[in-house]
Design a protein around this motif. Structure first.
Motif, PDB file in Angstrom:
ATOM      1  N   UNK A 224      22.717  -0.582  -2.197  1.00  0.00           N
ATOM      2  CA  UNK A 224      23.755   0.560  -3.153  1.00  0.00           C
ATOM      3  C   UNK A 224      24.251   0.974  -2.342  1.00  0.00           C
ATOM      4  N   UNK A 225      23.200   1.946  -1.076  1.00  0.00           N
ATOM      5  CA  UNK A 225      23.387   2.517   0.251  1.00  0.00           C
ATOM      6  C   UNK A 225      24.506   2.166   1.130  1.00  0.00           C
ATOM      7  N   UNK A 226      24.243   0.725   1.602  1.00  0.00           N
ATOM      8  CA  UNK A 226      25.087   0.061   2.363  1.00  0.00           C
ATOM      9  C   UNK A 226      25.917  -0.417   2.065  1.00  0.00           C
ATOM     10  N   UNK A 227      26.471  -0.515   0.773  1.00  0.00           N
ATOM     11  CA  UNK A 227      27.966  -1.126   0.002  1.00  0.00           C
ATOM     12  C   UNK A 227      28.209   0.012  -0.254  1.00  0.00           C
ATOM     13  N   UNK A 228      27.385   1.465  -0.649  1.00  0.00           N
ATOM     14  CA  UNK A 228      28.182   2.878  -0.181  1.00  0.00           C
ATOM     15  C   UNK A 228      28.983   2.978   1.003  1.00  0.00           C
ATOM     16  N   UNK A 229      28.591   3.229   1.659  1.00  0.00           N
ATOM     17  CA  UNK A 229      28.953   3.143   3.483  1.00  0.00           C
ATOM     18  C   UNK A 229      29.704   2.209   3.559  1.00  0.00           C
ATOM     19  N   UNK A 230      29.458   1.096   2.673  1.00  0.00           N
ATOM     20  CA  UNK A 230      30.983   0.189   3.298  1.00  0.00           C
ATOM     21  C   UNK A 230      32.256   0.021   2.986  1.00  0.00           C
ATOM     22  N   UNK A 231      31.665   0.715   1.782  1.00  0.00           N
ATOM     23  CA  UNK A 231      33.275   1.314   1.033  1.00  0.00           C
ATOM     24  C   UNK A 231      34.083   2.803   1.775  1.00  0.00           C
ATOM     25  N   UNK A 232      32.877   3.753   2.443  1.00  0.00           N
ATOM     26  CA  UNK A 232      33.696   4.754   2.528  1.00  0.00           C
ATOM     27  C   UNK A 232      33.713   5.144   4.309  1.00  0.00           C
ATOM     28  N   UNK A 233      32.890   3.546   4.839  1.00  0.00           N
ATOM     29  CA  UNK A 233      33.219   3.780   6.635  1.00  0.00           C
ATOM     30  C   UNK A 233      34.176   2.615   7.258  1.00  0.00           C
ATOM     31  N   UNK A 234      34.465   2.718   8.028  1.00  0.00           N
ATOM     32  CA  UNK A 234      34.934   1.380   8.711  1.00  0.00           C
ATOM     33  C   UNK A 234      34.251   0.471   9.200  1.00  0.00           C
ATOM     34  N   UNK A 235      33.398   0.573   8.549  1.00  0.00           N
ATOM     35  CA  UNK A 235      31.913  -0.693   9.181  1.00  0.00           C
ATOM     36  C   UNK A 235      32.277  -2.858   8.558  1.00  0.00           C
ATOM     37  N   UNK A 236      32.197  -2.467   9.646  1.00  0.00           N
ATOM     38  CA  UNK A 236      32.557  -4.568   9.424  1.00  0.00           C
ATOM     39  C   UNK A 236      31.704  -5.184   8.199  1.00  0.00           C
ATOM     40  N   UNK A 237      32.240  -6.188   7.807  1.00  0.00           N
ATOM     41  CA  UNK A 237      31.387  -7.311   6.632  1.00  0.00           C
ATOM     42  C   UNK A 237      30.258  -7.601   7.011  1.00  0.00           C
ATOM     43  N   UNK A 238      30.290  -8.181   8.569  1.00  0.00           N
ATOM     44  CA  UNK A 238      28.726  -8.292   8.438  1.00  0.00           C
ATOM     45  C   UNK A 238      28.295  -7.898   9.443  1.00  0.00           C
ATOM     46  N   UNK A 239      28.218  -6.511   9.771  1.00  0.00           N
ATOM     47  CA  UNK A 239      27.274  -5.595  10.168  1.00  0.00           C
ATOM     48  C   UNK A 239      26.214  -5.389   8.404  1.00  0.00           C
ATOM     49  N   UNK A 240      27.595  -4.834   7.621  1.00  0.00           N
ATOM     50  CA  UNK A 240      26.544  -4.185   6.209  1.00  0.00           C
ATOM     51  C   UNK A 240      26.309  -5.970   5.557  1.00  0.00           C
ATOM     52  N   UNK A 241      26.560  -6.975   5.558  1.00  0.00           N
ATOM     53  CA  UNK A 241      25.292  -8.293   5.232  1.00  0.00           C
ATOM     54  C   UNK A 241      24.479  -8.401   6.000  1.00  0.00           C
ATOM     55  N   UNK A 242      24.123  -7.934   7.379  1.00  0.00           N
ATOM     56  CA  UNK A 242      23.173  -7.717   8.213  1.00  0.00           C
ATOM     57  C   UNK A 242      22.430  -6.821   7.331  1.00  0.00           C
ATOM     58  N   UNK A 243      22.797  -5.916   7.672  1.00  0.00           N
ATOM     59  CA  UNK A 243      22.186  -4.333   7.033  1.00  0.00           C
ATOM     60  C   UNK A 243      21.597  -4.522   5.236  1.00  0.00           C
ATOM     61  N   UNK A 244      21.963  -5.103   4.379  1.00  0.00           N
ATOM     62  CA  UNK A 244      21.479  -5.677   3.357  1.00  0.00           C
ATOM     63  C   UNK A 244      20.182  -6.875   3.649  1.00  0.00           C
ATOM     64  N   UNK A 245      19.901  -7.789   4.747  1.00  0.00           N
ATOM     65  CA  UNK A 245      19.385  -8.468   4.375  1.00  0.00           C
ATOM     66  C   UNK A 245      18.382  -8.533   4.956  1.00  0.00           C
ATOM     67  N   UNK A 246      18.473  -7.542   6.026  1.00  0.00           N
ATOM     68  CA  UNK A 246      17.624  -7.031   6.955  1.00  0.00           C
ATOM     69  C   UNK A 246      16.896  -5.851   6.137  1.00  0.00           C
ATOM     70  N   UNK A 247      17.284  -5.306   5.194  1.00  0.00           N
ATOM     71  CA  UNK A 247      16.054  -4.002   5.155  1.00  0.00           C
ATOM     72  C   UNK A 247      15.724  -4.667   3.907  1.00  0.00           C
TER      73      UNK A 247
END
Length: 140
Positions: free
Chosen positions: A96-119
């Protein structure tokens, strides 16, 4: 809270610091590099805030130790319990933390997917560790 709790909590805190560094300081370092100085502090700017990382890792380590004591189920293998617990913690905190950051910060979907998978993998490994550290585990 007995002596084992404090030892496990400290061990988990060190483990979360090391795994966090492996994921965010190692595996994702190249993905974070373009964000330094804009969305993220530069490594030099981060140094004064390092103590907050220690506080966060202590909170994670001791909270996981405390919560695991309530999530123990008889009849399940140690590994199954640890993986289940780690996955639940990932779904409660990291994902949820990474998804919230994705919603409010200009992060790439690829980076968020990696963050979610690795974490998620990171927390499942931490779940395995706490399952093996706790004294009430069943034999494999």
């Amino acid at each position: 809270m007995d002596k084992r709790f404090w030892i496990c909590g400290l061990a988990m805190s060190v483990a979360t610091l090391l795994t966090g560094y492996a994921v965010h300081g190692g595996l994702l370092a190249a993905d974070y590099a373009p964000l330094y100085g804009t969305l993220l502090r530069t490594p030099e700017q981060q140094e004064p805030y390092f103590a907050w990382l220690i506080v966060a890792d202590l909170l994670i380590g001791f909270a996981m130790t405390w919560l695991y004591r309530f999530g123990f189920s008889e009849g399940r293998s140690t590994a199954a319990q640890g993986l289940r617990f780690g996955f639940a913690i990932a779904l409660l905190a990291a994902v949820p933390l990474h998804l919230i950051y994705y919603a409010i910060q200009p992060l790439s979907g690829a980076l968020v997917a990696k963050q979610v998978a690795f974490d998620t993998i990171r927390f499942m490994l931490l779940g395995l560790l706490i399952a093996y550290l706790q004294p009430r585990r069943p034999v494999l």
